[in-house]
Design an enzyme around this catalytic site. Structure first.
Site, short mmCIF file in Angstrom:
data_model
loop_
_atom_site.label_atom_id
_atom_site.label_comp_id
_atom_site.label_asym_id
_atom_site.label_seq_id
_atom_site.Cartn_x
_atom_site.Cartn_y
_atom_site.Cartn_z
N LYS A 33 0.85 -1.25 0.06
CA LYS A 33 0.13 0.03 0.24
C LYS A 33 0.91 1.11 0.05
CE LYS A 33 -3.59 -0.60 2.44
NZ LYS A 33 -4.14 -1.01 3.72
N ARG A 103 -3.10 3.18 8.60
CA ARG A 103 -3.50 2.13 7.62
C ARG A 103 -2.40 1.02 7.62
NH1 ARG A 103 -4.65 4.62 2.13
NH2 ARG A 103 -5.94 2.54 1.72
N GLY A 112 -8.20 -7.17 3.93
CA GLY A 112 -9.23 -7.11 5.16
C GLY A 112 -8.57 -7.99 6.35
N MET A 114 -5.86 -7.02 8.26
CA MET A 114 -5.12 -6.29 9.30
C MET A 114 -5.92 -4.96 9.41
SD MET A 114 -1.22 -7.09 9.06
CE MET A 114 -1.35 -6.30 7.27
N ARG A 361 -3.30 -1.18 -6.67
CA ARG A 361 -2.19 -2.62 -6.88
C ARG A 361 -2.71 -3.24 -8.11
NH1 ARG A 361 -5.15 -4.99 -1.60
NH2 ARG A 361 -7.23 -5.02 -2.80
N HIS A 477 -16.01 -8.76 0.28
CA HIS A 477 -15.06 -9.50 1.13
C HIS A 477 -15.14 -11.00 0.37
CE1 HIS A 477 -13.59 -12.50 4.19
NE2 HIS A 477 -12.52 -11.56 4.32
N ARG A 592 2.41 -47.32 -16.99
CA ARG A 592 2.59 -48.12 -16.03
C ARG A 592 1.89 -49.52 -16.36
NH1 ARG A 592 1.35 -43.64 -13.16
NH2 ARG A 592 3.06 -42.59 -11.79
N ARG A 647 6.68 -48.75 -19.01
CA ARG A 647 7.51 -49.58 -17.85
C ARG A 647 7.24 -50.76 -17.67
NH1 ARG A 647 7.28 -46.73 -11.87
NH2 ARG A 647 5.32 -47.71 -12.17
N GLU A 782 16.03 -43.80 -9.99
CA GLU A 782 15.36 -43.49 -8.82
C GLU A 782 15.87 -43.85 -7.80
OE1 GLU A 782 11.42 -45.28 -9.33
OE2 GLU A 782 12.33 -47.07 -10.52
N SER A 801 14.62 -42.00 -17.37
CA SER A 801 13.57 -41.15 -16.65
C SER A 801 13.63 -41.25 -15.44
CB SER A 801 12.42 -41.86 -17.42
OG SER A 801 11.01 -41.46 -16.68
N GLY A 803 12.52 -41.16 -11.74
CA GLY A 803 11.20 -41.26 -11.00
C GLY A 803 11.54 -40.70 -9.43
N THR A 804 11.16 -39.54 -9.68
CA THR A 804 11.62 -38.59 -8.64
C THR A 804 10.77 -38.70 -7.22
OG1 THR A 804 9.77 -36.81 -9.34
CG2 THR A 804 12.33 -36.59 -9.91
N ASN A 805 9.58 -39.61 -7.30
CA ASN A 805 8.87 -39.79 -6.03
C ASN A 805 10.01 -40.84 -5.26
OD1 ASN A 805 6.79 -38.57 -6.97
ND2 ASN A 805 5.66 -40.35 -7.80
N ASP A 806 10.32 -42.01 -6.13
CA ASP A 806 11.06 -43.00 -5.31
C ASP A 806 12.55 -42.43 -5.11
OD1 ASP A 806 9.88 -45.36 -4.79
OD2 ASP A 806 10.03 -46.10 -6.79
N CYS A 868 9.39 -38.39 -14.99
CA CYS A 868 7.91 -38.95 -14.88
C CYS A 868 7.46 -38.96 -13.36
CB CYS A 868 8.04 -40.20 -15.53
SG CYS A 868 9.05 -41.51 -14.53
N TYR A 888 12.56 -33.11 -20.94
CA TYR A 888 11.08 -33.03 -20.96
C TYR A 888 10.46 -33.54 -19.40
CZ TYR A 888 10.80 -38.33 -20.85
OH TYR A 888 11.16 -39.42 -20.52
P1 ADP Z 1 -7.49 -2.40 3.81
O1 ADP Z 1 -5.96 -2.83 3.51
O2 ADP Z 1 -8.37 -3.48 4.68
O3 ADP Z 1 -8.30 -2.35 2.49
P2 ADP Z 1 -7.11 0.59 4.19
O4 ADP Z 1 -6.16 0.97 4.57
O5 ADP Z 1 -7.17 0.50 2.55
O6 ADP Z 1 -7.73 -1.00 4.42
O7 ADP Z 1 -8.65 1.10 4.63
C1 ADP Z 1 -9.94 0.87 4.32
C2 ADP Z 1 -10.57 2.19 3.80
O8 ADP Z 1 -10.53 3.18 4.66
C3 ADP Z 1 -10.26 2.35 2.52
O9 ADP Z 1 -10.46 2.03 1.45
C4 ADP Z 1 -10.67 4.06 2.46
O10 ADP Z 1 -11.89 3.98 2.12
C5 ADP Z 1 -10.63 4.34 4.05
N1 ADP Z 1 -9.53 5.22 4.28
C6 ADP Z 1 -8.27 4.91 4.49
N2 ADP Z 1 -7.47 5.99 4.49
C7 ADP Z 1 -8.21 7.02 4.26
C8 ADP Z 1 -7.90 8.40 4.16
N3 ADP Z 1 -6.78 9.07 4.29
N4 ADP Z 1 -9.03 9.18 3.83
C9 ADP Z 1 -10.27 8.81 3.69
N5 ADP Z 1 -10.58 7.42 3.59
C10 ADP Z 1 -9.61 6.61 4.12
MG MG Z 2 9.42 -45.88 -8.76
MG MG Z 3 -7.50 -0.89 1.12
#
Ligand code: ADP
Ligand code: MG
Ligand code: MG
Length: 911
Positions: A33, A103, A112, A114, A361, A477, A592, A647, A782, A801, A803-806, A868, A888
């Site tokens: 982030k 954040r 979601g 942390m 991202r 989510h 086999r 085989r 093998e 060939s 035989g990586t299991n054995d 194999c 191969y």
């Molecule tokens: P997560 O990693 O769980 O998506 P974020 O850090 O992105 O958590 O925060 C969740 C939400 O909080 C963001 O999608 C945004 O809508 C809101 N948020 C975070 N920082 C700000 C900010 N500086 N101003 C306004 N909204 C924010």
């Molecule tokens: Mg074998």
């Molecule tokens: Mg976010």
């Protein structure tokens, strides 16, 4: 004293000049982030200013039992001052306060998992400043109560329900239905009540820093608020659900999370404000269209939480007051795609008509979408074919080979929702994460049915075959996690009235009531729900998959760099051979033959093994010859013109016999029922015979080449069957290409002796049929001794060939079943092993492979070298094996597409 920089600024200063210090390449330092906020600021996108505290600081803080490393707090205090100067506002200012969000952000996205705290910096004074600035007391008090609620829950673990209950009460008293109908006065009262809740639930002993005049108080000092919030984010790195998520996604616990402190912008300042999440292309099917949701007059998590129904992002620029920001956002989508050269995922907020970017991202996507996006980006000239091939995650292809509803089955659609994650699933309805886990453990496939999921549901989501929610959108989510895991998901099934407490669902507009345990089917590609179990069919290679795989094949076969790498299949019947050819296998790397002795043939081979009469024995052998010849005829016909490595018999003979313990029981029972000794004699003789063949360590016993040398009848019968089948097909004008493989060789003499008898049999068949058969003879490698003496063995072999299991078993001295059930899980848990060596090949084993490749080629440059074992279908192993120099890999039919892609990627990554 450490000299490392712990805090990095991003965004503009007081003159509007960009002062960003980080960049997208720094995600191990700044987290994903923070690194991408820096990158967006750098390329001139509107990012609210702030600073990022490094992941290393979190690692040191957690490592030192939650104490701050020297100097870190000073550096943060400086960054705080600096941010206040840049913004011309102060935290806690009673006239014009600065507010920030705190954040989390780890090097890899953990949606979601942390914590985040919004609106930090509010207290009884600064709330007045906010009122003055906005002339909107309702907004100010609403922000303040949200802050107390979030801070208390995230930082001090106060139960969220306590606050929700207070809000509900307030609505009853005020006689209103929605939160948004509460007045400024109501909210101001709530703030006071929230502070009381806080004081009564937070312990003075655990939090002495919060005690004022002998009583715990909600902290009013913004710097203290900030420090506590940062500590909470650091702490959330090690919370249970985050640890579980990392385990699921093979992310190391040692990375730590960064913390981003960022100036707040407000999407909840009225009708010209909004907040939303979006993707630059459709992450479910890859269509080039803007995709996502927004909410007018809302803040932060409201969109993802599914609290109110959202609007599609494409309507943003048509919404009065948001036209300009909406158009600008679409421009930003294009800028981001061109900059990242990939599909991006975005969070944004519009404050009174002004657009702010809060996150981006490279977006997660389904396998279907990944293919389509990669291909279209090549067509658009954004990326090369090599890049397109490298971008597809081979293990994600599994999703495409996932089952779909059988289109010939008649289905009655019970309900419709959003097509959030493709694939079809059938299972019993469960209403909680725990019930999903229990159901999966009992071997009963289930569909997790929820109003909406949250991070605590992860365990159940992993356990379920499919996920259904009645509320969330396509970026909720449930949708995000399901797509990540490749689990089918239908979201927003609005007609489902779920009563989780009663464990039932009323389906609006129908008489149907679903109870726990009822069977339903969902199709996440179409967004439909069907009552009962719909038959599923496996999917075919789609056009897009064919395209990417054909590009991958071009790379594998490109002689201008690296070495060529083939993909063959392990198949021992014509149906599998056909399937593997359709999936792109170039040959059969392992056929086999022991499976050919099961079913009704078991009787013949048992007779052969157990009889003492030479006649009976010869007769059984002749029977086996005729059925085996037929097997090979079908197999070679199916693979006409393509190599088939057969085989010779590998397992110990007693595997074809009855279980002696069952036989013992049978005899005892007959005895009890009065059978005479005479009557029982044949059974007793059989038992003695079987007992005599039982080995204490069959894996290391009389099997493979050893069996062929001690009892040559069976393997030579097989050689004759192979040669005769080939002769017959040649006479029909076909082009059969069998090869004969001897298993479990450890000594040159074993192969040399057996080879000469095999050649004699082939010669005989050639003479009898007056035909030239050119059948290469090679060996499995093998056993460690075979690797070490490969230079000698290669003088008698046309191919190797692995035989990586054995080879894994014998290199480690593990027996697989015992190891996997008794100690590998513990080894993994304690980091004695980092991965299961039977899934991803071990480097020690690879060294032996490499030694055998080099030594084998040194005496026989024409030696054909392949793998194999099951590792031949594992992308990470394929990379290592490619580097060891194999020609191969051979794997099970459904893994062939995965191996084609992984082999091309191995070559590209080595370039
Ligand atoms: P997560 O990693 O769980 O998506 P974020 O850090 O992105 O958590 O925060 C969740 C939400 O909080 C963001 O999608 C945004 O809508 C809101 N948020 C975070 N920082 C700000 C900010 N500086 N101003 C306004 N909204 C924010
Ligand atoms: Mg074998
Ligand atoms: Mg976010």
């Amino acid at each position: 004293m450490s000299t490392q920089q712990r805090v990095y600024r991003f965004g503009v200063d007081e003159h509007g000049t960009d002062v960003t210090e980080g960049a997208s390449s720094m995600n191990y330092t700044l987290g994903g982030k923070g690194a991408n906020l820096a990158e967006m600021a750098r390329i001139g996108l509107p990012v609210p200013p702030g600073f990022t505290i490094t992941c290393q600081t979190c690692v040191e803080y957690s490592g030192a039992n939650n104490t701050w490393p020297d100097g870190a707090l000073d550096e943060i205090a400086q960054a705080e001052d600096d941010l206040e100067r840049r913004m011309g506002k102060k935290l806690g200012d009673p006239n014009d306060p600065l507010l920030v969000s705190v954040r989390s952000g780890a090097p890899f996205s953990m949606p979601g998992m942390m914590d985040t705290v919004l609106n930090l910096g509010l207290n009884d004074e600064s709330v007045q400043g906010l009122i003055k600035q906005t002339e909107n007391p309702r907004f100010a008090w609403d922000s303040y109560r949200r802050f107390i609620q979030m801070f208390s829950n995230v930082v001090l673990d106060v139960d969220a329900d306590l606050f929700e209950n207070a809000i509900t009460q307030k609505k009853v008293v005020a006689g209103v239905r929605n939160d948004s109908d509460l007045s400024a006065e109501d909210l101001e009262e709530l703030v006071a009540e929230f502070k009381e809740i806080f004081s009564s639930y937070v312990s003075a002993e655990i939090h002495p820093e919060l005690v004022v005049d002998g009583e715990v108080c909600f902290p009013s000092d913004p710097s203290l608020q900030l420090r506590l919030a940062i500590q909470a984010v650091f702490g959330s790195w090690m919370n249970e659900r985050a640890i579980l998520y990392r385990k699921q996604h093979a992310i190391s616990d040692d990375l730590g999370t960064a913390v981003n402190v960022q100036v707040m912008v407000f999407g909840n300042k009225g009708e010209t404000s909004a907040t939303g999440v979006a993707f630059t292309r459709n992450p479910a099917d890859g269509t080039k269209e803007f995709y996502g949701d927004f909410l007018v007059n809302a803040q932060g998590e409201d969109v993802v939480a599914g609290i109110r129904n959202t609007e599609p992002i494409t309507d943003l620029k048509k919404t009065p007051g948001l036209e300009e920001a909406g158009a600008e956002l679409e421009q930003v989508f294009v800028t981001l795609e061109n900059h990242y050269r990939d599909m991006c995922d975005i969070e944004f907020t519009i404050e009174q008509g002004k657009l702010w970017m809060l996150q981006t991202r490279v977006g997660k996507r389904t396998a279907t979408a990944a293919l389509r996006i990669a291909i279209e980006m090549v067509e658009e000239g954004l990326i090369t074919r090599d890049e397109a091939v490298s971008r597809i995650d081979p293990s994600q292809l599994d999703q495409l080979l996932h089952p779909q509803f059988d289109t010939t089955a008649k289905v009655d659609i019970l309900a419709r929702g959003l097509n959030a994650s493709p694939g079809a699933a059938v299972g019993k309805v469960v209403f909680s994460s725990d019930d999903a886990v229990a159901s999966a453990e009992a071997g009963e496939p289930c569909i997790l049915v929820r109003w909406e999921t949250n991070p605590d549901d992860l365990k159940g989501m992993v356990a379920a075959e499919g996920i259904l929610t009645s509320h969330g959108g396509k970026t909720s989510h449930a949708a995000v996690i399901a797509r990540g895991m490749g689990t089918p998901c239908v979201c927003g099934v609005e007609s489902f009235r779920i009563d989780a407490a009663k464990k039932e669902v009323r389906v609006e507009g129908t008489d149907t009531v679903l109870h726990e345990g009822d069977m339903i089917s969902i199709d996440g590609a179409q967004g439909i729900v069907v009552l009962g179990a719909v038959p599923l069919v496996s999917a075919e290679l789609s056009g897009d998959l064919e395209t990417i795989l054909s590009w991958a094949d071009d790379i594998r076969r490109d002689a201008s760099f690296g070495h060529l790498v083939g993909v063959r299949a392990n198949a021992d019947n014509p149906e599998d051979a056909k399937l593997s050819r359709e999936l792109g296998a170039e040959a059969i790397g392992l056929c086999r033959t022991e499976h050919m002795f099961l079913g009704d043939r078991k009787q013949i081979i048992q007779t052969f093994i157990l009889t003492d009469e030479p006649d009976v024995r010869q007769h059984a052998l002749a029977d086996l010859l005729s059925v085996q010849t037929k097997d090979f005829l079908e197999m070679f016909r199916e693979m006409d013109g393509k190599n088939v490595i057969v085989r010779l018999l590998d397992p110990p003979l007693h595997e074809f016999l009855d279980d002696p313990r069952a036989l013992e029981v049978e005899i005892a029972r007959a005895e009890a029922q009065g059978a005479t000794a005479e009557e029982l004699a044949p059974k007793r003789a059989l038992l003695r015979r079987i007992d005599g063949m039982i080995e204490s360590n069959p894996m290391l016993g009389l099997r493979g080449v050893r069996l062929s040398i001690v009892f040559p009848d069976l393997p030579l019968m097989q050689v004759r069957a192979i040669a005769s089948a080939a002769a017959t097909l040649k006479a029909q004008g076909l082009d059969p290409r069998p090869e004969i493989m001897v298993p479990l060789v450890s000594m040159t003499t074993e192969l040399a002796q057996l080879r000469s008898v095999i050649e004699r049999v082939i010669d005989d068949v050639e003479r009898e049929n007056t035909v030239e058969l050119d059948i290469p003879i090679g060996t499995m490698i093998e056993l460690p001794r075979a690797c070490v003496t490969a230079n000698e063995i290669a003088q008698h072999a046309d191919f190797f060939s692995f035989g990586t299991n054995d080879l894994t078993q014998t290199t480690f001295g593990f027996s697989r079943d015992d190891a996997e059930s008794k100690f590998i899980p513990i080894y993994l848990h304690r980091h004695v092993l980092e991965s299961n060596p039977f899934e991803t090949i071990d480097d020690g084993v690879v060294s032996l492979v490499k030694m055998a490749v080099d030594r084998g080629r040194s005496t026989n440059p024409k030696l054909d070298l392949g793998v194999c074992g099951e590792h031949g279908g594992d992308p990470r192993s394929i990379k290592k094996l490619y580097r060891a120099g194999v020609d191969y890999v051979s794997c099970s039919p459904y893994r062939v597409p995965i191996a084609r892609l992984a082999a091309a990627q191995a070559k590209l990554s080595d370039r």
